[in-house]
Design an enzyme around this catalytic site. Sequence first.
Site, PDB file in Angstrom:
ATOM      1  N   GLY A 152      18.753 -33.928  -1.841  1.00 29.05           N
ATOM      2  CA  GLY A 152      19.124 -33.089  -0.708  1.00 29.05           C
ATOM      3  C   GLY A 152      20.284 -32.159  -0.950  1.00 29.05           C
ATOM      4  O   GLY A 152      20.666 -31.876  -2.087  1.00 29.05           O
ATOM      5  N   ASN A 183      19.214 -35.177  -6.514  1.00 29.11           N
ATOM      6  CA  ASN A 183      20.092 -36.079  -5.752  1.00 29.11           C
ATOM      7  C   ASN A 183      19.706 -36.116  -4.276  1.00 29.11           C
ATOM      8  O   ASN A 183      20.523 -36.367  -3.415  1.00 29.11           O
ATOM      9  CB  ASN A 183      21.564 -35.702  -5.933  1.00 29.11           C
ATOM     10  N   GLY A 241      26.700 -16.823  -1.509  1.00 26.52           N
ATOM     11  CA  GLY A 241      26.321 -18.232  -1.404  1.00 26.52           C
ATOM     12  C   GLY A 241      24.986 -18.504  -0.747  1.00 26.52           C
ATOM     13  O   GLY A 241      24.869 -19.424   0.063  1.00 26.52           O
ATOM     14  N   HIS A 266       0.568   0.335  10.510  1.00 26.81           N
ATOM     15  CA  HIS A 266       0.941  -1.050  10.214  1.00 26.81           C
ATOM     16  C   HIS A 266       2.309  -1.076   9.512  1.00 26.81           C
ATOM     17  O   HIS A 266       2.741  -0.089   8.932  1.00 26.81           O
ATOM     18  CB  HIS A 266      -0.117  -1.710   9.331  1.00 26.81           C
ATOM     19  N   HIS A 267       2.981  -2.189   9.580  1.00 25.74           N
ATOM     20  CA  HIS A 267       4.327  -2.409   9.042  1.00 25.74           C
ATOM     21  C   HIS A 267       5.411  -1.673   9.837  1.00 25.74           C
ATOM     22  O   HIS A 267       6.554  -1.585   9.385  1.00 25.74           O
ATOM     23  CB  HIS A 267       4.438  -2.014   7.560  1.00 25.74           C
ATOM     24  N   ASP A 281      18.137 -29.892  -6.264  1.00 26.57           N
ATOM     25  CA  ASP A 281      16.749 -30.019  -5.819  1.00 26.57           C
ATOM     26  C   ASP A 281      16.512 -29.286  -4.502  1.00 26.57           C
ATOM     27  O   ASP A 281      15.479 -28.624  -4.322  1.00 26.57           O
ATOM     28  CB  ASP A 281      16.327 -31.489  -5.710  1.00 26.57           C
ATOM     29  N   GLU A 304      26.298 -29.621   1.658  1.00 23.25           N
ATOM     30  CA  GLU A 304      26.259 -29.698   3.117  1.00 23.25           C
ATOM     31  C   GLU A 304      26.678 -31.075   3.600  1.00 23.25           C
ATOM     32  O   GLU A 304      27.365 -31.213   4.620  1.00 23.25           O
ATOM     33  CB  GLU A 304      24.839 -29.382   3.615  1.00 23.25           C
ATOM     34  N   GLU A 336       9.416 -10.700  -2.040  1.00 17.23           N
ATOM     35  CA  GLU A 336      10.490  -9.707  -2.132  1.00 17.23           C
ATOM     36  C   GLU A 336      11.888 -10.337  -2.181  1.00 17.23           C
ATOM     37  O   GLU A 336      12.785  -9.796  -2.832  1.00 17.23           O
ATOM     38  CB  GLU A 336      10.413  -8.726  -0.962  1.00 17.23           C
ATOM     39  N   ASP A 349       0.802  -1.224   0.000  1.00 17.12           N
ATOM     40  CA  ASP A 349       0.000   0.000   0.000  1.00 17.12           C
ATOM     41  C   ASP A 349       0.835   1.275   0.000  1.00 17.12           C
ATOM     42  O   ASP A 349       0.414   2.304  -0.514  1.00 17.12           O
ATOM     43  CB  ASP A 349      -0.997   0.004   1.160  1.00 17.12           C
TER      44      ASP A 349
END
Length: 572
Positions: free
Chosen positions: A481, A479, A422, A123-124, A452, A485, A60, A38
């Site tokens: 996951g 693959n 990253g 608001h916000h 994925d 990591e 956003e 708004d």
Amino acid sequence: MATDIRTSELKEPVDVAEYLFRRLHQVGVRSVHGVPGDYNLVALDYIPKNGLKWVGNVNELNAGYAADGYARVKGIAAIVTTFGVGELSAVNALAGAYSEYVPVVHIVGCPSTAAQKDGLLLHHTLGNGDYSVFANMSRQISCAVSMLNDPYEAATLIDHAIQECYIKSRPVYISLPSDMVTKKIEGARLNAPLNLDFPTNDQDKENYVVDVVMKYLEAAKSPCIVVDACSIRHRALEEVHKLVATSGIPTFVAPMGKGAIDETLPNYGGVYAGDGSNEGVQNYVENSDLVLNIGAIKSDFNTAGFTYRMSQLKSIDFHSYGVYVRYSEYPGVRMNGVLRKVAEKLGKFNVTAPFPKPSNAIPAEEKQDDSGVISHAWLWPRLGQWLREDDVIITETGTSNFGIWETRFPKNVIAISQVLWGSIGYATAACQGAALAARETGKKRTILFTGDGSFQLTAQEVSTMIRNELDPIIFVLCNKGYTIERFIHGWKDAYNDVQEWDYKGIPAAFGCSPEKHQTYRVKSKKEIDDLFNDQTFSDSNKLRFVEIVMDWDDAPRALKSTAAASAKRNEG
């Protein structure tokens, strides 16, 4: 009455929002990313009136990533969010743009100046009457902040922000209160284009630095050049290309510098990233008697875990803010002019020592493997055989980001990745912005490689691609996951797993009509070969979505070594 008198004195009165969007149009922006709210709605009305297209993103964060991708192709981008809730959602993306030197103009629609002055409980807000808190947050990730609270300063502040954004190649923040949108300001300024030229070097200083660089180059027996990201971000590619092509000196790129030079040149030698370098590259670079580092960003993932070994005594570093010759510093001498003069003076260099010659040949061990399983060692050279001139390719943080090191590009390929910041999920949303910019600049193919796990973070942006009738080629590596990591920590732990999706069903689920998209699932090398050889796939003007099924425990060689270094460093 005073306001009316001042307005009547304007030669060419225009609304603040019109001035802002016309300036953006003048510097090359044609599409504006963002989400309506708004406090920015009235400003959005001015976008189509000034020759710009409203993209309309799903959130956003994605809009920020998309603006980043757009800027890397077009040279600058703009995003509009709303106060508080909207701008904070974009902060991660804009921090990434700041980290990686990407010029994005962030326009925030804010409550009226009167509401801010009175500290109304709107608001916000945080409910404490503090309307500066969010702008103060963004000051840390912006090279300029312009608060358009006064019409008599608005034009100057807008011009300053856009100039800083372009010249420093980093995000800027523009606060646009709702009651300022229609305020009249002097539009005559728009007749004079913004000065976007870099400040010129002091010629005496520049010539001195050139002479110093030439002294070491003329004494060198086996010099080499390593080109990195800041040569792209700070717009030194013309000078870099002239030096590389004219001199014939063996030239390598850091991972973030992929796409900076023409990889079809005979003196291109591959990717240098310490222990993660292409075959033969580490030995050649680290044994050269002089290394010209152009625009280097020596971060962990860009150096395969800080495994580069280059002596400063044998290095000359070129940057936007200065030149470093061995241990001597020359601040304020920008690299562009120095590189141009060095290329002119040096001419052709007599290269005698053999250097690596990367190709997209499939490794011998992969040729001997008859399992048919798609491996990273096979995929990335094979991709290089399929790529074309002028392609735009985006790779996600993780396996794709490291795999692309093994791909030798055709001419004029734009490579987009987020090696330093990253943030997983970046690439899918950035693909939307890059594909839009590619269409605006006449480039035919935009290609995304993502895992994925990463795809699931920003999958909604495929909806924005469909809405804007974009036709990228999306490859999702299935693959199961977060592979990068796993290699750092948690090899089989549940937190590195993701729910398996019907990825190729995404376009239809997001409303793309059957005649406007093509989907595939490939599980073997032969199926990828067949796909790459299929002209209806390669030349289609439809959105193409491909699932590539790979083993969960496979990864590019460079990722494995970098992850091991990261795991060790995390231990303290």
